[in-house]
Design an enzyme around this catalytic site. Structure first.
Site, PDB file in Angstrom:
ATOM      1  N   TYR A  67      -7.817 -21.244  47.230  1.00  0.00           N
ATOM      2  CA  TYR A  67      -8.307 -21.273  45.924  1.00  0.00           C
ATOM      3  C   TYR A  67      -9.760 -21.984  45.724  1.00  0.00           C
ATOM      4  O   TYR A  67      -9.690 -23.170  45.981  1.00  0.00           O
ATOM      5  CB  TYR A  67      -7.231 -21.500  44.816  1.00  0.00           C
ATOM      6  CG  TYR A  67      -5.887 -20.772  44.802  1.00  0.00           C
ATOM      7  CD1 TYR A  67      -5.848 -19.710  45.304  1.00  0.00           C
ATOM      8  CD2 TYR A  67      -4.840 -21.620  44.223  1.00  0.00           C
ATOM      9  CE1 TYR A  67      -4.334 -18.885  45.411  1.00  0.00           C
ATOM     10  CE2 TYR A  67      -3.674 -20.642  44.087  1.00  0.00           C
ATOM     11  CZ  TYR A  67      -3.573 -19.340  44.580  1.00  0.00           C
ATOM     12  OH  TYR A  67      -2.207 -18.887  44.791  1.00  0.00           O
ATOM     13  N   LEU A 216       2.958 -13.035  34.060  1.00  0.00           N
ATOM     14  CA  LEU A 216       2.172 -12.419  33.013  1.00  0.00           C
ATOM     15  C   LEU A 216       1.451 -11.101  33.285  1.00  0.00           C
ATOM     16  O   LEU A 216       0.641 -10.621  32.615  1.00  0.00           O
ATOM     17  CB  LEU A 216       1.323 -13.414  32.259  1.00  0.00           C
ATOM     18  CG  LEU A 216       1.976 -14.501  31.593  1.00  0.00           C
ATOM     19  CD1 LEU A 216       0.928 -15.734  31.288  1.00  0.00           C
ATOM     20  CD2 LEU A 216       2.662 -14.177  30.295  1.00  0.00           C
ATOM     21  N   ARG A 218      -0.745 -11.055  35.571  1.00  0.00           N
ATOM     22  CA  ARG A 218      -2.226 -11.406  35.794  1.00  0.00           C
ATOM     23  C   ARG A 218      -3.011 -11.457  34.399  1.00  0.00           C
ATOM     24  O   ARG A 218      -4.024 -11.024  34.195  1.00  0.00           O
ATOM     25  CB  ARG A 218      -2.900 -10.743  36.798  1.00  0.00           C
ATOM     26  CG  ARG A 218      -2.403 -10.733  38.119  1.00  0.00           C
ATOM     27  CD  ARG A 218      -3.270 -10.013  39.131  1.00  0.00           C
ATOM     28  NE  ARG A 218      -2.518  -9.881  40.306  1.00  0.00           N
ATOM     29  CZ  ARG A 218      -2.760 -10.969  41.347  1.00  0.00           C
ATOM     30  NH1 ARG A 218      -3.436 -11.722  41.085  1.00  0.00           N
ATOM     31  NH2 ARG A 218      -1.924 -11.137  42.586  1.00  0.00           N
TER      32      ARG A 218
HETATM   33  N1  LIG Z   1       1.369 -16.713  46.325  1.00  0.00           N
HETATM   34  C1  LIG Z   1       0.407 -15.926  45.938  1.00  0.00           C
HETATM   35  O1  LIG Z   1      -0.005 -14.781  46.663  1.00  0.00           O
HETATM   36  C2  LIG Z   1      -0.163 -15.833  44.385  1.00  0.00           C
HETATM   37  C3  LIG Z   1      -0.949 -14.826  44.032  1.00  0.00           C
HETATM   38  C4  LIG Z   1      -1.518 -15.271  42.776  1.00  0.00           C
HETATM   39  C5  LIG Z   1      -1.241 -16.041  41.747  1.00  0.00           C
HETATM   40  N2  LIG Z   1      -0.547 -17.176  42.409  1.00  0.00           N
HETATM   41  C6  LIG Z   1       0.026 -18.334  41.539  1.00  0.00           C
HETATM   42  O2  LIG Z   1       0.632 -17.976  40.412  1.00  0.00           O
HETATM   43  C7  LIG Z   1      -0.156 -18.589  39.618  1.00  0.00           C
HETATM   44  C8  LIG Z   1      -0.008 -17.590  38.223  1.00  0.00           C
HETATM   45  O3  LIG Z   1      -0.429 -16.441  38.678  1.00  0.00           O
HETATM   46  P1  LIG Z   1      -1.620 -15.711  38.026  1.00  0.00           P
HETATM   47  O4  LIG Z   1      -2.588 -16.725  37.357  1.00  0.00           O
HETATM   48  O5  LIG Z   1      -2.115 -14.646  38.952  1.00  0.00           O
HETATM   49  O6  LIG Z   1      -1.255 -14.649  36.759  1.00  0.00           O
HETATM   50  P2  LIG Z   1      -0.553 -14.883  35.580  1.00  0.00           P
HETATM   51  O7  LIG Z   1       0.013 -16.205  35.285  1.00  0.00           O
HETATM   52  O8  LIG Z   1       0.451 -13.595  35.041  1.00  0.00           O
HETATM   53  O9  LIG Z   1      -1.615 -14.616  34.331  1.00  0.00           O
HETATM   54  C9  LIG Z   1      -2.818 -15.441  34.264  1.00  0.00           C
HETATM   55  C10 LIG Z   1      -3.895 -14.742  33.341  1.00  0.00           C
HETATM   56  O10 LIG Z   1      -3.255 -14.630  31.857  1.00  0.00           O
HETATM   57  C11 LIG Z   1      -4.067 -15.606  31.116  1.00  0.00           C
HETATM   58  N3  LIG Z   1      -3.190 -16.206  30.258  1.00  0.00           N
HETATM   59  C12 LIG Z   1      -2.225 -17.212  30.352  1.00  0.00           C
HETATM   60  N4  LIG Z   1      -1.628 -17.630  29.428  1.00  0.00           N
HETATM   61  C13 LIG Z   1      -2.017 -16.754  28.134  1.00  0.00           C
HETATM   62  C14 LIG Z   1      -1.860 -16.882  27.115  1.00  0.00           C
HETATM   63  N5  LIG Z   1      -0.779 -17.346  26.404  1.00  0.00           N
HETATM   64  N6  LIG Z   1      -2.586 -15.738  26.271  1.00  0.00           N
HETATM   65  C15 LIG Z   1      -3.438 -15.269  26.748  1.00  0.00           C
HETATM   66  N7  LIG Z   1      -3.999 -15.119  28.105  1.00  0.00           N
HETATM   67  C16 LIG Z   1      -3.030 -16.072  28.918  1.00  0.00           C
HETATM   68  C17 LIG Z   1      -4.951 -16.366  31.822  1.00  0.00           C
HETATM   69  O11 LIG Z   1      -5.956 -16.691  31.073  1.00  0.00           O
HETATM   70  P3  LIG Z   1      -6.795 -17.911  31.496  1.00  0.00           P
HETATM   71  O12 LIG Z   1      -7.364 -17.864  32.848  1.00  0.00           O
HETATM   72  O13 LIG Z   1      -8.179 -17.589  30.539  1.00  0.00           O
HETATM   73  O14 LIG Z   1      -6.327 -19.074  31.136  1.00  0.00           O
HETATM   74  C18 LIG Z   1      -5.140 -15.613  33.163  1.00  0.00           C
HETATM   75  O15 LIG Z   1      -6.112 -14.675  33.059  1.00  0.00           O
HETATM   76  C19 LIG Z   1      -1.717 -18.600  39.876  1.00  0.00           C
HETATM   77  O16 LIG Z   1      -2.166 -19.599  38.839  1.00  0.00           O
HETATM   78  C20 LIG Z   1      -1.359 -19.087  41.430  1.00  0.00           C
HETATM   79  O17 LIG Z   1      -0.972 -20.569  41.004  1.00  0.00           O
HETATM   80  C21 LIG Z   1       0.042 -17.080  43.819  1.00  0.00           C
END
Ligand SMILES: NC(=O)c1ccc[n+]([C@@H]2O[C@H](COP(=O)([O-])OP(=O)(O)OC[C@H]3O[C@@H](n4cnc5c(N)ncnc54)[C@H](OP(=O)(O)O)[C@@H]3O)[C@@H](O)[C@H]2O)c1
Length: 339
Positions: A67, A216, A218
């Site tokens: 990242y 969520l 993404r």
């Molecule tokens: N192992 C893997 O291959 C892999 C792949 C993807 C992700 N991950 C991990 O999983 C974590 C979470 O997944 P993710 O970030 O992809 O997706 P997510 O948690 O489903 O969604 C993140 C997105 O939702 C927005 N968001 C979060 N809370 C919100 C709220 N209360 N209201 C409105 N929008 C909101 C965030 O906005 P902002 O950014 O503007 O805050 C961001 O754009 C990542 O941070 C990473 O550490 C792992």
């Protein structure tokens, strides 16, 4: 329930894994978007978000070497430097990238496992990693060899617990036979339920915890994304890498979010909170890691732990978002996914 929830019930803890158990907050914090992929981050707000998470009882912080690349580990390390003992630090290796960001491929070779771990320890500024995941399975290296090297890291005291990400049930079983696997991190949300067929039963059979990433969807399940123009031009969700956010697929998926929004209203919570509550309701062995770079969203997400759902409500949510109704693959290129 609102983002300004003042009652603040405790977040509580859950234990991942049985053979090598790790107790963490019921919900973690994904730190990826603070450094890359989802628009521009603000370092001060990101650090404040991490520290607020710890104040609200979140202990599990999720990062990865790729990242940034590399800068997210630096950021997380700086944010927790004076409070390391309150944090369960999880990071990942195996999605190899160059300093300039070029993707070099998946690397699970034993010698690389050692090099990558030392580099992560250095960037995080810590003497051990609590949960070390292989980010993607390297199909050219027997999983026994990769996990064998990861087990050496445990023996050396550099790593406390082992995890896999996006591994198939077969790979998980073989890995677990070499060294206890504490958690599988994989995509799981109302929008992505494929693991319920084979992988989740295998995890439960083996006593391995589940850490759902992108709980969520993404961001789409929060209702905050209504069109591509809501995302910065540099946001990777605007690219073919994420088919669910493109054209007609996005439109079809947003119709599902409308249904989630309607149900959330009747529960007096936000759509994102309902989506997180649904993930949390899937079992005490499930610890989602919603990602955000903002204190405001963090507060809202943590408050989702107080939303309890009856069996009827869970059924209504699942009827509103049938598994097969979500349009588009999770990734434009699924070739790096195991199985
Ligand atoms: N192992 C893997 O291959 C892999 C792949 C993807 C992700 N991950 C991990 O999983 C974590 C979470 O997944 P993710 O970030 O992809 O997706 P997510 O948690 O489903 O969604 C993140 C997105 O939702 C927005 N968001 C979060 N809370 C919100 C709220 N209360 N209201 C409105 N929008 C909101 C965030 O906005 P902002 O950014 O503007 O805050 C961001 O754009 C990542 O941070 C990473 O550490 C792992």
């Amino acid at each position: 329930m609102t983002t300004n929830n003042t009652s603040r019930p405790p977040l509580g803890t859950r234990t991942l894994g049985t053979a090598s158990p790790l107790t963490v907050s019921a919900m973690g914090l994904g730190c990826m978007g603070m450094s890359e992929f989802y628009g521009t981050g603000d370092e001060a707000e990101a650090v404040a978000t991490i520290r607020r998470a710890l104040e609200r009882g979140v202990t599990l912080l999720d990062t990865a070497d790729m990242y940034g690349p590399f800068t997210n580990e630096n950021l997380v390390g700086r944010a927790v430097a004076d409070r390391r003992d309150r944090v369960v630090l999880a990071t990942k290796f195996g999605n190899e990238r160059a300093e300039d960001g070029t993707r070099l491929g998946i690397n699970g070779r034993p010698e690389y496992v050692h090099t990558a771990c030392d580099a992560s320890l250095r960037r995080l500024g810590v003497d051990h990693i609590d949960l070390y995941y292989q980010h993607r399975v390297d199909k050219t290296v027997p999983i026994e060899d990769t996990v064998g090297a990861m087990a050496e890291l445990v023996q050396a005291g550099k790593v406390r617990h082992l995890g896999l990400s996006e591994a198939s049930a077969e790979t998980i079983r073989r890995a677990h036979a070499v060294h206890p696997i504490t958690a599988l991190q994989t995509e799981y949300s109302l929008f992505t339920r494929d693991i319920e067929d084979e992988i989740l039963p295998a995890l439960r059979d083996l006593g391995i915890g589940l850490v759902p990433y992108s709980p969520l969807g993404r961001g789409i399940l929060t209702g905050a994304i209504t069109a591509p123009s809501d995302l910065e031009s540099s946001d990777s969700r605007r690219t073919a890498y994420f088919p669910r956010f493109q054209g007609a697929a996005l439109e079809a998926n947003l119709a599902l979010v409308t249904a989630v929004r309607r149900l959330a209203r009747s529960k007096n919570c936000t759509p994102g909170q309902l989506a997180l509550a649904w993930v949390l309701a899937q079992g005490d062995d499930v610890v989602p890691i919603p990602g955000t770079k903002r204190v405001r969203f963090l507060e809202e997400n943590v408050a989702a732990a107080a939303v309890s759902l009856t069996a009827d409500e869970l059924g209504a949510i699942e009827s509103a978002v049938p598994r097969e109704a979500v349009v588009g693959e999770r990734y434009g290129d699924m070739s790096s996914i195991d199985g």
